[in-house]
Design a protein around this motif. Structure first.
Motif, mmCIF file in Angstrom:
data_model
loop_
_atom_site.group_PDB
_atom_site.id
_atom_site.type_symbol
_atom_site.label_atom_id
_atom_site.label_comp_id
_atom_site.label_asym_id
_atom_site.label_seq_id
_atom_site.Cartn_x
_atom_site.Cartn_y
_atom_site.Cartn_z
ATOM 1 N N ASN A 223 -13.257 -2.047 -20.190
ATOM 2 C CA ASN A 223 -12.504 -1.351 -19.462
ATOM 3 C C ASN A 223 -11.328 -2.130 -18.721
ATOM 4 O OD1 ASN A 223 -13.372 -1.919 -16.633
ATOM 5 N ND2 ASN A 223 -15.566 -1.398 -17.782
ATOM 6 N N ARG A 224 -10.219 -1.429 -18.349
ATOM 7 C CA ARG A 224 -9.264 -2.232 -17.795
ATOM 8 C C ARG A 224 -9.729 -2.954 -16.370
ATOM 9 N NH1 ARG A 224 -3.723 1.235 -16.984
ATOM 10 N NH2 ARG A 224 -3.058 -0.574 -16.343
ATOM 11 N N PRO A 225 -10.493 -2.529 -15.504
ATOM 12 C CA PRO A 225 -10.773 -3.338 -14.439
ATOM 13 C C PRO A 225 -11.504 -4.822 -14.933
ATOM 14 C CG PRO A 225 -11.311 -1.276 -13.655
ATOM 15 C CD PRO A 225 -10.955 -1.105 -15.327
ATOM 16 N N MET A 226 -12.638 -4.458 -15.699
ATOM 17 C CA MET A 226 -13.236 -5.714 -16.351
ATOM 18 C C MET A 226 -12.319 -6.656 -16.971
ATOM 19 S SD MET A 226 -16.190 -5.663 -15.046
ATOM 20 C CE MET A 226 -17.530 -6.405 -16.081
ATOM 21 N N GLN A 227 -11.259 -6.154 -17.636
ATOM 22 C CA GLN A 227 -10.344 -6.934 -18.585
ATOM 23 C C GLN A 227 -9.675 -7.681 -17.504
ATOM 24 O OE1 GLN A 227 -10.116 -7.400 -22.237
ATOM 25 N NE2 GLN A 227 -12.242 -6.723 -21.587
ATOM 26 N N ALA A 228 -9.207 -7.127 -16.387
ATOM 27 C CA ALA A 228 -8.339 -7.942 -15.561
ATOM 28 C C ALA A 228 -9.058 -8.958 -14.925
ATOM 29 C CB ALA A 228 -7.693 -6.785 -14.434
ATOM 30 N N MET A 229 -10.498 -8.490 -14.367
ATOM 31 C CA MET A 229 -11.157 -9.483 -13.755
ATOM 32 C C MET A 229 -11.552 -10.878 -14.595
ATOM 33 S SD MET A 229 -12.469 -9.891 -10.771
ATOM 34 C CE MET A 229 -12.328 -8.253 -10.145
ATOM 35 N N GLY A 230 -11.586 -10.380 -16.007
ATOM 36 C CA GLY A 230 -11.877 -11.614 -16.971
ATOM 37 C C GLY A 230 -10.756 -12.393 -16.973
ATOM 38 N N LYS A 231 -9.526 -11.638 -16.971
ATOM 39 C CA LYS A 231 -8.548 -12.764 -17.022
ATOM 40 C C LYS A 231 -8.195 -13.422 -15.746
ATOM 41 C CE LYS A 231 -4.581 -10.624 -16.324
ATOM 42 N NZ LYS A 231 -3.151 -9.628 -16.308
ATOM 43 N N TRP A 232 -8.560 -13.060 -14.544
ATOM 44 C CA TRP A 232 -8.650 -13.881 -13.371
ATOM 45 C C TRP A 232 -9.795 -14.686 -13.060
ATOM 46 C CZ3 TRP A 232 -7.653 -8.577 -10.810
ATOM 47 C CH2 TRP A 232 -6.321 -8.002 -11.171
ATOM 48 N N SER A 233 -10.892 -14.721 -13.935
ATOM 49 C CA SER A 233 -11.921 -15.198 -13.751
ATOM 50 C C SER A 233 -12.129 -16.640 -13.449
ATOM 51 C CB SER A 233 -13.040 -15.138 -14.867
ATOM 52 O OG SER A 233 -12.616 -15.548 -15.918
ATOM 53 N N TYR A 234 -11.259 -17.375 -14.069
ATOM 54 C CA TYR A 234 -11.132 -18.950 -13.828
ATOM 55 C C TYR A 234 -10.508 -19.226 -12.426
ATOM 56 C CZ TYR A 234 -9.920 -23.735 -14.261
ATOM 57 O OH TYR A 234 -9.772 -25.198 -14.019
ATOM 58 N N SER A 235 -9.541 -18.464 -12.104
ATOM 59 C CA SER A 235 -9.079 -18.735 -10.717
ATOM 60 C C SER A 235 -10.082 -18.057 -9.518
ATOM 61 C CB SER A 235 -7.724 -17.930 -10.618
ATOM 62 O OG SER A 235 -6.663 -18.577 -11.517
ATOM 63 N N LEU A 236 -10.553 -17.114 -9.980
ATOM 64 C CA LEU A 236 -11.522 -16.457 -8.952
ATOM 65 C C LEU A 236 -12.756 -17.369 -8.743
ATOM 66 C CD1 LEU A 236 -12.425 -14.253 -7.274
ATOM 67 C CD2 LEU A 236 -13.289 -13.183 -9.037
ATOM 68 N N TYR A 237 -13.350 -17.908 -9.743
ATOM 69 C CA TYR A 237 -14.275 -19.125 -9.616
ATOM 70 C C TYR A 237 -13.696 -20.167 -8.768
ATOM 71 C CZ TYR A 237 -17.816 -22.345 -10.670
ATOM 72 O OH TYR A 237 -19.006 -23.208 -10.592
ATOM 73 N N LEU A 238 -12.812 -20.548 -9.033
ATOM 74 C CA LEU A 238 -12.019 -21.835 -8.259
ATOM 75 C C LEU A 238 -11.830 -21.513 -6.767
ATOM 76 C CD1 LEU A 238 -9.341 -23.126 -10.632
ATOM 77 C CD2 LEU A 238 -11.481 -24.085 -10.127
ATOM 78 N N VAL A 239 -11.205 -20.147 -6.403
ATOM 79 C CA VAL A 239 -11.053 -20.080 -5.013
ATOM 80 C C VAL A 239 -12.102 -19.327 -4.108
ATOM 81 C CG1 VAL A 239 -8.679 -19.631 -5.668
ATOM 82 C CG2 VAL A 239 -10.187 -17.742 -5.269
ATOM 83 N N HIS A 240 -13.122 -18.877 -4.833
ATOM 84 C CA HIS A 240 -14.022 -18.172 -4.052
ATOM 85 C C HIS A 240 -14.938 -18.922 -3.157
ATOM 86 C CE1 HIS A 240 -17.458 -18.958 -7.045
ATOM 87 N NE2 HIS A 240 -18.308 -18.701 -5.866
ATOM 88 N N TRP A 241 -15.338 -20.050 -3.631
ATOM 89 C CA TRP A 241 -16.301 -20.947 -3.211
ATOM 90 C C TRP A 241 -15.791 -21.573 -1.835
ATOM 91 C CZ3 TRP A 241 -21.265 -21.442 -2.691
ATOM 92 C CH2 TRP A 241 -21.929 -22.524 -2.263
ATOM 93 N N ALA B 47 -19.634 -7.226 -34.836
ATOM 94 C CA ALA B 47 -20.210 -6.495 -35.857
ATOM 95 C C ALA B 47 -20.092 -5.003 -35.224
ATOM 96 C CB ALA B 47 -21.680 -6.473 -36.497
ATOM 97 N N ALA B 48 -20.408 -4.856 -34.031
ATOM 98 C CA ALA B 48 -20.487 -3.290 -33.462
ATOM 99 C C ALA B 48 -19.404 -3.063 -32.461
ATOM 100 C CB ALA B 48 -21.787 -3.347 -32.733
ATOM 101 N N PRO B 49 -19.204 -1.926 -32.253
ATOM 102 C CA PRO B 49 -17.923 -1.597 -31.138
ATOM 103 C C PRO B 49 -18.271 -2.390 -29.736
ATOM 104 C CG PRO B 49 -18.656 0.382 -32.321
ATOM 105 C CD PRO B 49 -19.594 -0.652 -33.053
ATOM 106 N N HIS B 50 -17.157 -2.753 -29.165
ATOM 107 C CA HIS B 50 -17.308 -3.149 -27.965
ATOM 108 C C HIS B 50 -17.627 -2.031 -26.922
ATOM 109 C CE1 HIS B 50 -14.895 -6.891 -29.693
ATOM 110 N NE2 HIS B 50 -16.195 -6.732 -30.000
ATOM 111 N N PRO B 51 -18.711 -2.402 -26.140
ATOM 112 C CA PRO B 51 -18.891 -1.405 -25.114
ATOM 113 C C PRO B 51 -17.830 -1.401 -23.824
ATOM 114 C CG PRO B 51 -20.314 -3.142 -24.700
ATOM 115 C CD PRO B 51 -19.442 -3.497 -25.719
ATOM 116 N N ALA B 52 -17.492 0.229 -23.494
ATOM 117 C CA ALA B 52 -16.477 0.190 -22.368
ATOM 118 C C ALA B 52 -16.823 -0.558 -21.287
ATOM 119 C CB ALA B 52 -16.486 1.793 -22.124
ATOM 120 N N LEU B 53 -18.141 -0.879 -20.833
ATOM 121 C CA LEU B 53 -18.608 -1.746 -19.793
ATOM 122 C C LEU B 53 -18.216 -2.939 -19.737
ATOM 123 C CD1 LEU B 53 -20.739 -2.053 -17.469
ATOM 124 C CD2 LEU B 53 -22.051 -3.057 -19.203
ATOM 125 N N LEU B 54 -17.656 -3.570 -20.856
ATOM 126 C CA LEU B 54 -16.896 -4.849 -21.081
ATOM 127 C C LEU B 54 -15.283 -4.612 -20.948
ATOM 128 C CD1 LEU B 54 -19.388 -6.863 -23.235
ATOM 129 C CD2 LEU B 54 -19.243 -7.042 -20.663
#
Length: 668
Positions: free
Chosen positions: A287-305, A278-285
């Motif tokens: 912005n380009r770095p967060m969008q990129a990190m979200g795109k990589w999140s599954y792979s990042l979760y797999l490799v970091h541990w 219903a409301a505009p999405h905050p830039a905190l979520l």
């Protein structure tokens, strides 16, 4: 700010940003940053997102086609999840064989096999793994959450399809049924948290409610799309984000979890998802770095541990990596995740089979075959390695039981127990039901050894550090035609002090101890032998532990029957980690795994126990001269002295039995 979509379906940049928040919280937490002790709750954020997206997709399919093609759904999930998961699994298994301590490799490969079969969470629950306190974790431990999601994906489409037709396509009734399932799952988690915390943490029934909350959010948006005002949406978004961040900061490893505490990250995530419709999405979520990190999140979760755990296991958990090192490894996981996403996750997800139902059969078949091959190979390799003991070529003489021992400078070919079996080298009471488990509250009256027809009794009373003296006390009983009654309980000292276990009061210990003391007063034994592990956390943190320990020991001795002789056993050496793991990395330099007496022995607590014993007419018996000299060796003669960081192995207990029996005989 981005404008929100008008429906639950479709790409949501705010949800992509939530993925980034969740994975960053988990990675930073695992890297050891103390500012986010509750970063593990990022996994709960993932659960809600998954439940929301999957249910939104399935509801759209039901609306458009009137049914769900289960095989097509499973094929899509396979292409989305398995290629990257299995790639990291195989690479982690190979790295573990090369770098993890030899003695730990079979168990690690067993974890790999369970992961390939989509049930690592069940294995970790059965093993009693404490995710929030584990000091030597499996490189595959992070797959537990994928196990829950995969099991949920397997069941949820059929449940949703059946319920959809059962309620005659009514969204209101469908929401009621799902809400009931969510409530039942949440209640089961609360019950399991009291009965078995590992099963509460790792099992689908106790965690499904979090995905179910996401499903309810999907239903809510489908039923009430466009009804939320922008103002309400903003409140939901920012209160949800505040709740998530609060959880990252305030939750800790001692918080009983999941359960009531899991409501904070779960409901907060649902609030952000609902508000974002219903409301505009905050830039905190967005912005380009967060969008990129979200795109990589599954792979990042797999490799970091594995990137964080395998180096730590390679150098030994007794040598914790510095924060700078773990942060560097966490940062390195980002480019590795980008590579995994670009060359594995992305291509398979966007491959030519996408949307082509004719490829569903081959996809399912290949996934099944690949998983079985990987699981079989990992399990078989683990068995092979397990049957090839890690030792030097030469044997050693039997020397255990002599005072002030020198350690054997290598792992002898005739070492007992072998390193691979060290963890199970416990007294017979550990396997015959006579060492009370955590949840038991009544003393085990049937546990009698020695001469069962005798008229005099000796009692072994305390926790597992009392149990480790079983061989010596049993020898005393047999030599003197006495009955031996064992009253020992896991993690429960004989000292009358209320302690915590896994962050909660260990009330079962208090109840069991009172029952054990009553049993001893009824039996009126000739001798009581007390053994206790002193590294405990008292419920009352306002008083010094040594003072509480002194008062508790005195109270226990005073509660014993008049005329009974009492022996207080000094605690045994404490190592930073299980010597077997260290020894498997130092087969020709076993001395590297020895402990220093000033660190391994708690002299101040021993002084307190000695003083209380003298003042109450008891005897303080210190057997550590048979375990330590200038050092406390990991191997004495041909015997591995410890089964873990602080328990004597069964052969060492047997080797010290004549010495202990002779000392105890002086009290009869």
């Amino acid at each position: 700010m981005h404008r929100p979509p008008h429906a639950a379906a479709g790409f949501r940049p705010d949800i992509q940003g939530l993925r980034a928040v969740a994975v960053l919280a988990v990675v930073i937490y695992h890297a050891g940053v103390s500012l986010v002790p509750g970063g593990y709750s990022g996994v709960d954020v993932f659960f809600v997102i998954s439940g929301f997206l999957i249910t939104s997709h399935l509801l759209s399919t039901l609306r458009d086609h009137g049914t769900i093609r289960l095989s097509d759904f499973y094929a899509r999930r396979i292409r989305r999840i398995l290629p990257a998961a299995l790639t990291v699994l195989v690479l982690t298994a190979l790295a573990s064989v090369l770098l993890v301590p030899r003695v730990d490799v079979p168990g690690t490969l067993e974890d790999a096999a369970a992961t390939a079969l989509y049930m690592p969470n069940l294995l970790f629950a059965a093993q009693g793994t404490d995710y929030l306190a584990e000091t030597s974790p499996s490189p595959f431990q992070h797959y537990w959450s994928l196990g829950i999601e995969e099991q949920f994906y397997l069941l949820w489409p059929a449940v949703l399809l059946g319920t959809f037709f059962l309620v005659r396509r009514s969204n209101r009734r469908l929401a009621a049924v799902i809400a009931a399932l969510v409530a039942a799952s949440f209640a089961s988690g609360l019950v399991l948290l009291e009965v078995s915390p590992p099963w509460a943490f790792f099992s689908l029934p106790s965690r499904a409610w979090e995905l179910g909350v996401g499903a309810l959010a999907a239903l809510a948006l489908r039923h009430a799309a466009g009804r939320l005002s922008t103002a309400v949406g903003r409140v939901l978004i920012w209160s949800g984000l505040a709740g998530m961040l609060t959880g990252f900061v305030l939750l800790t490893s001692t918080t009983p979890f999941p359960g009531v505490a899991a409501l904070l990250p779960t409901l907060s995530t649902a609030a952000v998802i609902l508000g974002g419709s219903a409301a505009p999405h905050p830039a905190l979520l967005t912005n380009r770095p967060m969008q990129a990190m979200g795109k990589w999140s599954y792979s990042l979760y797999l490799v970091h541990w594995p990137l964080l755990t395998i180096p730590q296991l390679a150098v030994g958990v007794e040598h914790p990596l510095p924060l700078a090192g773990t942060l560097a490894l966490g940062a390195l996981s980002v480019p590795l995740a980008i590579l995994l996403h670009r060359y594995v996750e992305g291509p398979f997800r966007r491959g030519p089979a996408r949307g082509n139902i004719r490829r569903t059969g081959p996809t399912l078949a290949m996934a099944t075959a690949g998983s079985l091959v990987i699981a079989g190979s990992a399990y078989g390799a683990g068995l092979y390695i397990d049957r090839t003991p890690a030792t030097a070529a030469q044997p050693a003489e039997r020397k255990a039981g002599l005072p002030y021992p020198e350690g054997t400078p290598f792992v002898p070919s005739n070492v007992t127990p072998v390193l691979e079996r060290a963890a199970t080298s416990a007294p017979p009471t550990n396997g015959d039901g006579c060492h009370a488990p955590v949840k038991q509250t009544e003393p085990q009256a049937h546990c009698i050894y020695g001469n069962r027809e005798a008229t005099q009794d000796v009692v072994l009373f305390g926790d597992s550090h009392a149990e480790q003296w079983f061989a010596g006390v049993d020898r005393l009983a047999r030599d003197n035609a006495m009955r031996l009654r064992t009253l020992t309980k896991a993690s429960c000292p004989a000292v009358s002090i209320s302690i915590e276990r896994q962050g909660a009061p260990y009330t079962e210990c208090d109840q069991w101890r009172e029952g054990a003391l009553q049993t001893i007063r009824e039996v009126k034994p000739r001798l009581v032998v007390l053994g206790n592990y002193g590294r405990v956390t008292p419920v009352d943190d306002s008083k010094d532990l040594r003072k509480q320990w002194e008062e508790g020991l005195r109270a226990t001795i005073d509660a014993l029957p008049e005329g009974t002789e009492v022996v207080v056993m000094a605690d045994t050496p404490f190592h930073d980690s299980a010597p077997a793991s260290c020894l498997s990395r130092n087969i020709d330099d076993a001395a590297a795994c020895d402990a220093e007496p000033e660190e391994a022995l708690n002299a101040s607590r021993a002084a307190v126990e000695r003083r209380v014993a003298e003042e109450t007419g008891a005897r303080f018996l210190d057997m550590n001269k048979y375990l330590c000299a200038e050092h406390c060796p990991a191997i004495i003669g041909d015997i591995l002295a410890y089964r873990d960081a602080h328990h004597l192995s069964e052969p060492m207990g047997e080797a010290l039995a004549p010495r202990l029996a002779a000392e105890l005989d002086k009290e009869l």
